[in-house]
Design a protein around this motif. Structure first.
Motif, mmCIF file in Angstrom:
data_model
loop_
_atom_site.group_PDB
_atom_site.id
_atom_site.type_symbol
_atom_site.label_atom_id
_atom_site.label_comp_id
_atom_site.label_asym_id
_atom_site.label_seq_id
_atom_site.Cartn_x
_atom_site.Cartn_y
_atom_site.Cartn_z
ATOM 1 N N ARG A 12 41.899 25.468 25.658
ATOM 2 C CA ARG A 12 41.451 25.106 27.013
ATOM 3 C C ARG A 12 42.503 24.267 27.720
ATOM 4 N N ASP A 13 43.056 23.281 27.004
ATOM 5 C CA ASP A 13 44.086 22.427 27.593
ATOM 6 C C ASP A 13 45.354 23.214 27.906
ATOM 7 N N ALA A 14 45.706 24.151 27.021
ATOM 8 C CA ALA A 14 46.903 24.963 27.239
ATOM 9 C C ALA A 14 46.741 25.842 28.484
ATOM 10 N N VAL A 15 45.576 26.445 28.645
ATOM 11 C CA VAL A 15 45.308 27.283 29.821
ATOM 12 C C VAL A 15 45.309 26.427 31.076
ATOM 13 N N THR A 25 56.144 29.107 33.174
ATOM 14 C CA THR A 25 56.007 30.448 32.620
ATOM 15 C C THR A 25 55.217 30.362 31.322
ATOM 16 N N VAL A 26 54.668 31.491 30.918
ATOM 17 C CA VAL A 26 53.929 31.537 29.661
ATOM 18 C C VAL A 26 54.861 31.167 28.511
ATOM 19 N N ALA A 27 56.067 31.718 28.523
ATOM 20 C CA ALA A 27 57.018 31.444 27.450
ATOM 21 C C ALA A 27 57.398 29.961 27.389
ATOM 22 N N GLY A 28 57.587 29.348 28.539
ATOM 23 C CA GLY A 28 57.971 27.940 28.573
ATOM 24 C C GLY A 28 56.881 27.034 28.034
ATOM 25 N N ILE A 29 55.652 27.260 28.464
ATOM 26 C CA ILE A 29 54.546 26.425 27.985
ATOM 27 C C ILE A 29 54.285 26.693 26.507
ATOM 28 N N ALA A 30 54.354 27.956 26.097
ATOM 29 C CA ALA A 30 54.142 28.280 24.685
ATOM 30 C C ALA A 30 55.177 27.569 23.809
ATOM 31 N N SER A 38 52.364 35.381 22.838
ATOM 32 C CA SER A 38 51.228 36.307 22.854
ATOM 33 C C SER A 38 49.901 35.561 22.666
ATOM 34 N N THR A 39 49.919 34.506 21.881
ATOM 35 C CA THR A 39 48.705 33.714 21.681
ATOM 36 C C THR A 39 48.292 33.050 22.980
ATOM 37 N N LEU A 40 49.247 32.402 23.640
ATOM 38 C CA LEU A 40 48.951 31.743 24.912
ATOM 39 C C LEU A 40 48.529 32.770 25.965
ATOM 40 N N SER A 41 49.184 33.922 26.005
ATOM 41 C CA SER A 41 48.807 34.976 26.956
ATOM 42 C C SER A 41 47.370 35.416 26.724
ATOM 43 N N GLY A 42 46.990 35.559 25.473
ATOM 44 C CA GLY A 42 45.617 35.936 25.147
ATOM 45 C C GLY A 42 44.610 34.902 25.621
ATOM 46 N N LYS A 45 44.417 35.165 29.478
ATOM 47 C CA LYS A 45 43.662 36.348 29.899
ATOM 48 C C LYS A 45 42.176 36.173 29.607
ATOM 49 N N ALA A 46 41.842 35.590 28.457
ATOM 50 C CA ALA A 46 40.438 35.375 28.094
ATOM 51 C C ALA A 46 39.758 34.408 29.065
ATOM 52 N N ALA A 47 40.536 33.478 29.614
ATOM 53 C CA ALA A 47 39.986 32.519 30.570
ATOM 54 C C ALA A 47 39.891 33.109 31.974
ATOM 55 N N GLY A 48 40.431 34.306 32.166
ATOM 56 C CA GLY A 48 40.372 34.948 33.475
ATOM 57 C C GLY A 48 41.394 34.435 34.466
ATOM 58 N N VAL A 49 42.441 33.804 33.970
ATOM 59 C CA VAL A 49 43.500 33.284 34.839
ATOM 60 C C VAL A 49 44.592 34.344 34.939
ATOM 61 N N PRO A 50 44.988 34.742 36.146
ATOM 62 C CA PRO A 50 46.044 35.746 36.272
ATOM 63 C C PRO A 50 47.390 35.187 35.828
ATOM 64 N N ILE A 51 48.158 36.018 35.158
ATOM 65 C CA ILE A 51 49.496 35.614 34.712
ATOM 66 C C ILE A 51 50.473 35.890 35.837
ATOM 67 N N ARG A 52 51.211 34.855 36.189
ATOM 68 C CA ARG A 52 52.160 34.946 37.309
ATOM 69 C C ARG A 52 53.451 35.638 36.865
#
Length: 109
Positions: A12-15, A25-30, A38-42, A45-52
């Motif tokens: 939740r905090d990561a999202v 970026t997803v890669a930077g935060i991961a 891929s874990t963070l992307s999942g 996506k599960a939280a319904g937040v669009p990936i920029r």
């Protein structure tokens, strides 16, 4: 390799960190959090937040060559960028506090 398990709060905090940081970026935060992209992307996506998509840095502008409207737009964009960075840092600080509290409870000394 053993699969890592995370507390319900960590994803939740990561999202939230990703959502509150427009320039991230997803890669930077991961990488910052020590999880796979891929874990963070999942989680995102599960939280319904669009990936920029990847954003481009703004072009360099010579201060004397811009109109007042352009200057105002540039300064507003800079303020928004700094506010996003402040939110990111506050979220990171809270995540680190929670992690420190969690790991302090695990010590057996």
């Amino acid at each position: 390799m053993a699969r890592k398990t995370y507390s319900a709060e960590f994803p939740r905090d990561a999202v939230e960190l990703y959502r509150c940081t427009p320039s991230a970026t997803v890669a930077g935060i991961a990488a910052d959090l020590g999880v796979m992209d891929s874990t963070l992307s999942g989680w995102i996506k599960a939280a319904g937040v669009p990936i920029r998509g990847q954003s481009r840095p703004p072009a360099a502008v010579v201060p004397g060559d811009e109109t007042s409207a352009q200057e105002l737009a540039r300064l507003r964009a800079r303020v928004a960028e700094l506010e996003g960075e402040t939110r990111k840092l506050a979220t990171e600080r809270e995540t680190l506090r929670a992690a420190a509290k969690y790991f302090a409870g695990e010590t057996n000394w």
